[in-house]
Scaffold this active site. Structure first.
Site, PDB file in Angstrom:
ATOM      1  N   GLY A  45       0.695  -1.126   0.099  1.00  0.00           N
ATOM      2  CA  GLY A  45      -0.014   0.039  -0.147  1.00  0.00           C
ATOM      3  C   GLY A  45       0.722   1.245   0.126  1.00  0.00           C
ATOM      4  O   GLY A  45       2.022   1.488   0.265  1.00  0.00           O
ATOM      5  N   GLN A  50       2.964   9.946   1.906  1.00  0.00           N
ATOM      6  CA  GLN A  50       4.575   9.147   1.621  1.00  0.00           C
ATOM      7  C   GLN A  50       5.178   9.684   0.310  1.00  0.00           C
ATOM      8  O   GLN A  50       6.382   9.264   0.194  1.00  0.00           O
ATOM      9  CB  GLN A  50       4.023   7.875   1.744  1.00  0.00           C
ATOM     10  CG  GLN A  50       3.567   7.241   2.865  1.00  0.00           C
ATOM     11  CD  GLN A  50       3.634   5.725   3.006  1.00  0.00           C
ATOM     12  OE1 GLN A  50       2.650   5.141   2.366  1.00  0.00           O
ATOM     13  NE2 GLN A  50       4.535   4.915   3.199  1.00  0.00           N
ATOM     14  N   CYS A  98       6.811  -0.012   6.772  1.00  0.00           N
ATOM     15  CA  CYS A  98       6.207   0.774   5.950  1.00  0.00           C
ATOM     16  C   CYS A  98       7.537   1.556   5.128  1.00  0.00           C
ATOM     17  O   CYS A  98       8.511   1.573   5.662  1.00  0.00           O
ATOM     18  CB  CYS A  98       5.942   2.086   7.317  1.00  0.00           C
ATOM     19  SG  CYS A  98       5.200   3.625   6.378  1.00  0.00           S
ATOM     20  N   LEU A  99       7.196   1.803   4.013  1.00  0.00           N
ATOM     21  CA  LEU A  99       8.189   2.228   3.127  1.00  0.00           C
ATOM     22  C   LEU A  99       8.647   3.649   3.802  1.00  0.00           C
ATOM     23  O   LEU A  99       9.913   4.020   3.288  1.00  0.00           O
ATOM     24  CB  LEU A  99       7.659   2.694   1.681  1.00  0.00           C
ATOM     25  CG  LEU A  99       7.089   1.317   1.008  1.00  0.00           C
ATOM     26  CD1 LEU A  99       6.339   1.851  -0.106  1.00  0.00           C
ATOM     27  CD2 LEU A  99       7.774   0.285   0.583  1.00  0.00           C
ATOM     28  N   HIS A 140      -3.564   0.804   8.361  1.00  0.00           N
ATOM     29  CA  HIS A 140      -2.257   1.297   8.212  1.00  0.00           C
ATOM     30  C   HIS A 140      -2.168   2.749   7.312  1.00  0.00           C
ATOM     31  O   HIS A 140      -1.514   3.674   7.611  1.00  0.00           O
ATOM     32  CB  HIS A 140      -1.182   0.063   7.726  1.00  0.00           C
ATOM     33  CG  HIS A 140       0.181   0.503   7.614  1.00  0.00           C
ATOM     34  ND1 HIS A 140       1.290   0.246   8.365  1.00  0.00           N
ATOM     35  CD2 HIS A 140       0.906   1.615   6.712  1.00  0.00           C
ATOM     36  CE1 HIS A 140       2.445   0.416   8.003  1.00  0.00           C
ATOM     37  NE2 HIS A 140       2.139   1.737   7.009  1.00  0.00           N
ATOM     38  N   GLU A 141      -2.709   2.322   6.156  1.00  0.00           N
ATOM     39  CA  GLU A 141      -2.753   3.429   5.027  1.00  0.00           C
ATOM     40  C   GLU A 141      -3.622   4.624   5.753  1.00  0.00           C
ATOM     41  O   GLU A 141      -3.400   5.824   5.309  1.00  0.00           O
ATOM     42  CB  GLU A 141      -3.297   2.906   3.873  1.00  0.00           C
ATOM     43  CG  GLU A 141      -2.403   1.933   3.347  1.00  0.00           C
ATOM     44  CD  GLU A 141      -0.846   2.166   3.253  1.00  0.00           C
ATOM     45  OE1 GLU A 141      -0.487   3.305   2.925  1.00  0.00           O
ATOM     46  OE2 GLU A 141      -0.048   1.198   3.260  1.00  0.00           O
ATOM     47  N   HIS A 144      -1.862   6.956   7.918  1.00  0.00           N
ATOM     48  CA  HIS A 144      -0.991   7.828   7.284  1.00  0.00           C
ATOM     49  C   HIS A 144      -1.881   9.361   6.661  1.00  0.00           C
ATOM     50  O   HIS A 144      -1.106  10.322   6.816  1.00  0.00           O
ATOM     51  CB  HIS A 144      -0.238   7.638   5.769  1.00  0.00           C
ATOM     52  CG  HIS A 144       0.790   6.494   5.740  1.00  0.00           C
ATOM     53  ND1 HIS A 144       1.779   7.052   6.523  1.00  0.00           N
ATOM     54  CD2 HIS A 144       0.976   5.323   5.686  1.00  0.00           C
ATOM     55  CE1 HIS A 144       2.851   5.975   6.492  1.00  0.00           C
ATOM     56  NE2 HIS A 144       2.217   4.798   6.031  1.00  0.00           N
TER      57      HIS A 144
HETATM   58 NI    NI Z   1       3.148   3.100   5.625  1.00  0.00          NI
END
Ligand code: NI
Length: 185
Positions: A45, A50, A98-99, A140-141, A144
């Site tokens: 995702g 991000q 997480c990226l 999670h997304e 953000h």
């Molecule tokens: Ni993340």
């Protein structure tokens, strides 16, 4: 176009993102770039903050989890202006990454089910209930978009133990295989 991924320490990751309308500039291109960036970085995702965009969009491709949950083979969705209406079920822990937090993986407990309202890339509205892996990724997304990172869900002791790693990320002393935008350099 592949965007560089904003990492821990960048203030855009701590902002509450803004809703958008169909008139958002170059939206189809932005969505295409989000997908491209996510696949390039091997993410499941990716949320717009991000890549430095403080707007309420995230994309999810959960097909990599289809071995465990066969229904996910085709799960590829764009969520615009999502609202989590309800979270239900016992919280369960799973290791997350997480990226924006390269090289950190930690167990995070999240409720089992979510009910979410969102618009797709054509601004058609949906209200759906998800469980399992997708419910986790959605939460999670969604975090953000609220300026929340998964490390915020950890105990203060775990966070303390991660402090050194987090400082290194903010200084760019990490080398993921994808391009990052480092806040303190
Ligand atoms: Ni993340």
């Amino acid at each position: 176009m592949i965007y560089p991924v904003t990492v821990y320490g960048d203030s855009v990751l701590r902002k509450v993102a803004e809703p958008i309308g169909p008139d958002y500039p170059n939206l189809p291109e932005v969505l295409e770039n989000l997908w491209e960036t996510m696949y390039h970085a091997d993410g499941v995702g990716l949320a717009a903050p991000q890549v430095g965009l403080p707007i309420r969009i995230f994309v999810i491709d959960a097909s990599t989890a289809a071995d465990d949950e066969p229904g996910l083979q085709e799960f590829k969705k764009t969520f615009i202006n999502p609202v989590i209406l309800e979270r239900t079920g016992e919280p369960w822990a799973m290791e997350e990454g997480c990226l924006s937090l390269p090289e950190i993986r930690e167990d995070v407990a999240r409720p089992e089910m979510v009910k979410i309202r969102y618009q797709d890339e054509n601004f058609k509205e949906f209200e759906e209930v998800y469980g399992g892996f997708v419910a986790r990724v959605i939460q999670h997304e969604y975090d953000h978009l609220e300026g929340i990172l998964f490390i915020d869900h950890l105990s203060s002791l775990r966070r303390k133990l991660l402090r050194g790693k987090l400082n290194n990320i903010a200084k760019g002393k990490v080398q993921p295989h994808y391009k990052i935008k480092v806040p303190l350099r």
